[in-house]
Write an enzyme that holds these catalytic residues in place. Structure first.
Site, mmCIF file in Angstrom:
data_model
loop_
_atom_site.group_PDB
_atom_site.id
_atom_site.type_symbol
_atom_site.label_atom_id
_atom_site.label_comp_id
_atom_site.label_asym_id
_atom_site.label_seq_id
_atom_site.Cartn_x
_atom_site.Cartn_y
_atom_site.Cartn_z
ATOM 1 N N GLU A 41 0.841 -1.206 0.000
ATOM 2 C CA GLU A 41 0.000 0.000 0.000
ATOM 3 C C GLU A 41 0.875 1.255 0.000
ATOM 4 O O GLU A 41 0.649 2.183 0.778
ATOM 5 C CB GLU A 41 -0.943 -0.009 1.216
ATOM 6 C CG GLU A 41 -1.976 -1.124 1.161
ATOM 7 C CD GLU A 41 -3.001 -1.041 2.312
ATOM 8 O OE1 GLU A 41 -2.702 -0.418 3.337
ATOM 9 O OE2 GLU A 41 -4.100 -1.605 2.149
ATOM 10 N N GLU A 60 -6.647 -7.924 -0.657
ATOM 11 C CA GLU A 60 -7.058 -7.992 0.755
ATOM 12 C C GLU A 60 -8.559 -7.769 0.824
ATOM 13 O O GLU A 60 -9.033 -6.630 0.805
ATOM 14 C CB GLU A 60 -6.351 -6.919 1.600
ATOM 15 C CG GLU A 60 -4.867 -7.124 1.782
ATOM 16 C CD GLU A 60 -4.252 -6.139 2.786
ATOM 17 O OE1 GLU A 60 -4.985 -5.311 3.372
ATOM 18 O OE2 GLU A 60 -3.020 -6.201 2.970
#
Ligand SMILES: *[C@@H]1O[C@H](CO)[C@@H](O)[C@H](O)[C@H]1NC(C)=O
Ligand SMILES: *[C@@H]1O[C@H](CO)[C@@H](O)[C@H](O)[C@H]1NC(C)=O
Ligand SMILES: *[C@@H]1O[C@H](CO)[C@@H](O)[C@H](O)[C@H]1NC(C)=O
Ligand SMILES: *[C@@H]1O[C@H](CO)[C@@H](O)[C@H](O)[C@H]1NC(C)=O
Ligand SMILES: *[C@@H]1O[C@H](CO)[C@@H](O)[C@H](O)[C@H]1NC(C)=O
Ligand SMILES: *[C@@H]1O[C@H](CO)[C@@H](O)[C@H](O)[C@H]1NC(C)=O
Ligand SMILES: *[C@@H]1O[C@H](CO)[C@@H](O)[C@H](O)[C@H]1NC(C)=O
Length: 637
Positions: free
Chosen positions: A185, A265
């Site tokens: 991320e 995710e």
């Protein structure tokens, strides 16, 4: 070797090499851009994966958990590699026992699960400092996750050790690893440094070769993909229940107009923080979202499929400062203890509509045993055994030093000085929020109160000039996300008494593990008078596994009725923090492999604030057969 035999041997060698090459040639894992999918050995392939962090599951249970994941219908697992778990000191690498990543990969392979590997170097993961080793902060001005030259040098050295171990486990080389994530991320981090991502890309290619798919993961929002994605790394997204799936994948399409859709995710539950309500995600919502994702033909990794436990001091924290508890149950389909839940069976059924489920029995939940109450005895105050806790003696410094300055990365450091003036009337002790993270303050052994980061910046002190002021500072876990990951611990600013800056400190880095070992060999070596010991203090207790009951020892949960906050070890194994006074976690998971039947099991507790023993209450801890992770919260929060 006779000539003819040698020729035969060489021929055999040649045949083996050719066979090997043929095996390798048939093992491919690629992106089919035109077909918007992956190809495994040339055939269309879609993964349905689940996250399991080997660092949060005892090695003893790795196989059991992986088998349960396989039986849920998953064809892949995903795991992070926490750098600080493997390189705790600049010159110390750990790859055996609980750190035996290669064995974990081997097990997954044998069970028939593919692996999506996320080696960071930054991983977030609600793990201390997002997996970065705290010793990186020895350069105080370091800019983590950027092209900072010292950061890059440490990364290059670490990945130079890790990635060559990974290479044989790549799918192309006969192993289970199909894809490898670079960073994590990165688009949500402030530095937006493409040179850093490019440096990582080159390093990963150099060690892993040109064939393996390298990818990135970012929040499913255009802005995140801007700094998180890079040419040469396949961009994927992450999102949970309640997100508009079409829009989420449209944001992936902005970075990758073609290729497989991937949610790296998909959140099955959520993380907890001390003092905040326990988080859950409804099974029906989760299942219907999963069905929608799979119906798009997308690939998915469920985060977490089993959360596990932040044993020891491994939990992280979020900003504004808010540390995560010991349990990382996550409301995942397999519980913290690996138990099958209603969520597990519902997900399995949903997966069964898309893929053939494996045949055979699902390994059952492990039995739990309520060993009952264990009487505890207060044995020593921290302040009276500093020679044991800090055998090298204290560091003398005019002003306070941080944990990193004294090369103590986890746990506790005691700061000691004397009162420079009479405080017969209460005088205010100010921290300027420089206590990272919690300080237990006493004068001549008498508790004065607690300073807490982001919460309590000053307390009143009474005492006389020359009295001993002890400030025991606890590291509650380093920030794992956002701009605050340079998270220095200890007293990071001066303490002032009224308007006077306190000086001339003795700083004791405390070795809790060694002290606990000493209690294991004899719990009364320190010969104190236990009738009136100040806190923080150590307590010990013993229990035997009952005879005559089959299949003991079994897993259990330990709870602390009317205790306040502290750390607990069983047989020297650091189970983690307990904090029932803050909640919501009440019980700590105790895996059975740390228990023994041959001799009594030893419980060592470090209580920091208040135990029932000190006010004539019933002095025990208790082992029960059910977890409580959603206990009461303080009324004020
Ligand atoms: C999701 O977003 C798309 C595109 O913006 C829209 O057409 C669709 O109605 C949305 N779906 C839901 C369930 O809100
Ligand atoms: C700490 O160092 C100072 C300066 O060297 C010295 O005066 C003082 O006695 C030392 N304190 C202790 C307790 O060693
Ligand atoms: C502190 O108070 C004590 C008595 O309470 C007194 O004897 C002493 O002189 C005082 N010291 C200072 C530095 O004022
Ligand atoms: C601290 O002491 C001062 C007097 O010096 C008093 O006014 C104040 O109420 C005390 N604060 C607390 C929190 O006890
Ligand atoms: C404490 O104050 C001194 C004197 O002002 C200063 O030099 C020092 O940097 C301060 N230390 C910390 C940790 O803030
Ligand atoms: C627990 O402590 C006792 C007393 O020191 C010791 O005899 C026993 O071996 C310890 N048990 C374990 C499992 O270490
Ligand atoms: C905890 O403390 C409360 C109030 O002091 C008391 O009523 C209760 O019995 C205690 N519980 C245990 C398990 O000791």
């Amino acid at each position: 070797m006779p000539h003819r035999a040698l020729r035969g041997f060489l021929l055999l060698q040649l045949l083996l090499t050719v066979a090997e090459l043929r095996v390798q040639a048939s093992r491919t894992f690629e992106i089919d851009y035109e077909g918007n999918r992956f190809l495994k050995d040339g055939k269309p392939f879609r993964y349905i994966s689940g996250s399991i962090h080997y660092s949060r599951i005892p090695r003893f249970y790795w196989k059991d958990r992986l088998l349960k994941m396989k039986m849920a219908g998953l064809n892949a697992i995903e795991t992070y590699v926490p750098w600080n778990f493997h390189q705790p000191l600049p010159e110390l690498y750990k790859f055996s026992g609980e750190q035996d990543l290669e064995y974990f990969l081997q097990l997954a392979h044998e069970i028939g699960l593919l692996v999506i590997l996320r080696p960071g170097p930054y991983i977030c993961a609600e793990w201390d400092m997002g997996g970065l080793p705290a010793w990186l902060l020895e350069k105080k001005s370091i800019v983590l996750r950027s092209s900072d030259s010292d950061y890059l040098a440490a990364v290059e050295k670490w990945l130079g050790v890790l990635l060559p171990k990974i290479w044989p486990y790549l799918y192309q080389n006969g192993g289970p690893i199909i894809t490898v994530q670079v960073e994590n991320e990165y688009g949500s981090y402030f530095s937006c440094d493409y040179n850093y991502l490019r440096f990582l890309l080159n390093l990963f290619r150099q060690h892993l070769g040109k064939d393996v798919i390298l990818f990135t993961t970012d929040g499913a929002v255009k802005d995140f993909l801007k700094c998180g994605a890079l040419q040469g790394l396949y961009a994927t997204v992450d999102f949970g229940v309640g997100t508009n799936i079409t829009e989420a994948f449209m944001s992936q399409r902005m970075a990758e107009p073609k290729g497989p859709l991937v949610n790296s995710e998909f959140y099955t539950g959520w993380l907890d923080h001390w003092g905040e309500a326990h988080q859950t995600v409804h099974t029906e919502d989760l299942v219907s979202s999963l069905v929608d994702i799979l119906s798009c033909g997308a690939n998915v990794n469920m985060y977490m499929f089993i959360g596990g436990t932040n044993f020891g001091f491994w939990n992280g924290a979020n900003m504004p400062f808010s540390p995560q508890p010991t349990s990382y149950d996550y409301d995942a389909p397999l519980s913290e203890a690996g138990d099958l839940t209603e969520k597990y069976f519902s997900l399995r059924e949903a997966i069964g509509k898309f893929e053939k489920l494996p045949e055979g029995p699902i390994p059952p939940s492990t039995p739990k045993f309520a060993y009952g109450k264990v009487a505890m005895k207060q044995v020593n105050a921290v302040s009276e055994i500093l020679d044991v806790l800090c055998p090298a003696g204290p560091i003398n410094s005019t002003y306070p030093l941080t944990f990193v300055d004294v090369k103590q990365y986890f746990g506790f450091v005691l700061y000691r000085t004397t009162l420079p003036k009479n405080c017969s009337e209460p005088v205010r002790l100010f921290s300027l929020d420089g206590v990272h993270d919690r300080a237990y303050v006493s004068v001549n052994g008498i508790s004065q109160g607690i300073l807490e980061r982001n919460k309590v910046f000053s307390i009143n002190i009474t005492g006389e000039a020359g009295d001993i002021l002890d400030v025991l500072v606890e590291n509650l876990g380093r920030i794992n996300y956002g701009s605050g990951i340079n998270d220095f611990k200890g007293l990071i600013s001066n303490l002032t008494l009224g308007s006077v800056i306190l000086k001339n400190w003795l700083i004791f880095p405390l070795d809790m593990e060694e002290t606990v070992q000493q209690y294991l060999s004899s719990n009364e070596i320190f010969n104190s008078d236990p009738s009136n010991l100040p806190l923080p203090s150590f307590y010990v207790g013993r229990f035997s596994i009952p005879a005559g009951i089959p299949d003991l020892p079994q897993d259990t949960y330990i709870q602390f009725p009317n205790w306040t906050k502290g750390q607990v070890w069983i047989n020297g194994f650091n189970l983690g923090r307990y904090w029932p006074a803050r909640g919501p976690q009440v019980t700590l998971y105790v895996p059975r492999h740390i228990l023994v039947t041959s001799v009594p099991n030893n419980i060592t507790v470090l209580e920091l604030e208040n135990s029932p023993c000190s006010y004539g209450g019933k002095c025990f801890v208790e082992m029960v057969d059910k977890p409580v992770l959603d206990g009461p919260l303080p009324k004020t929060s």
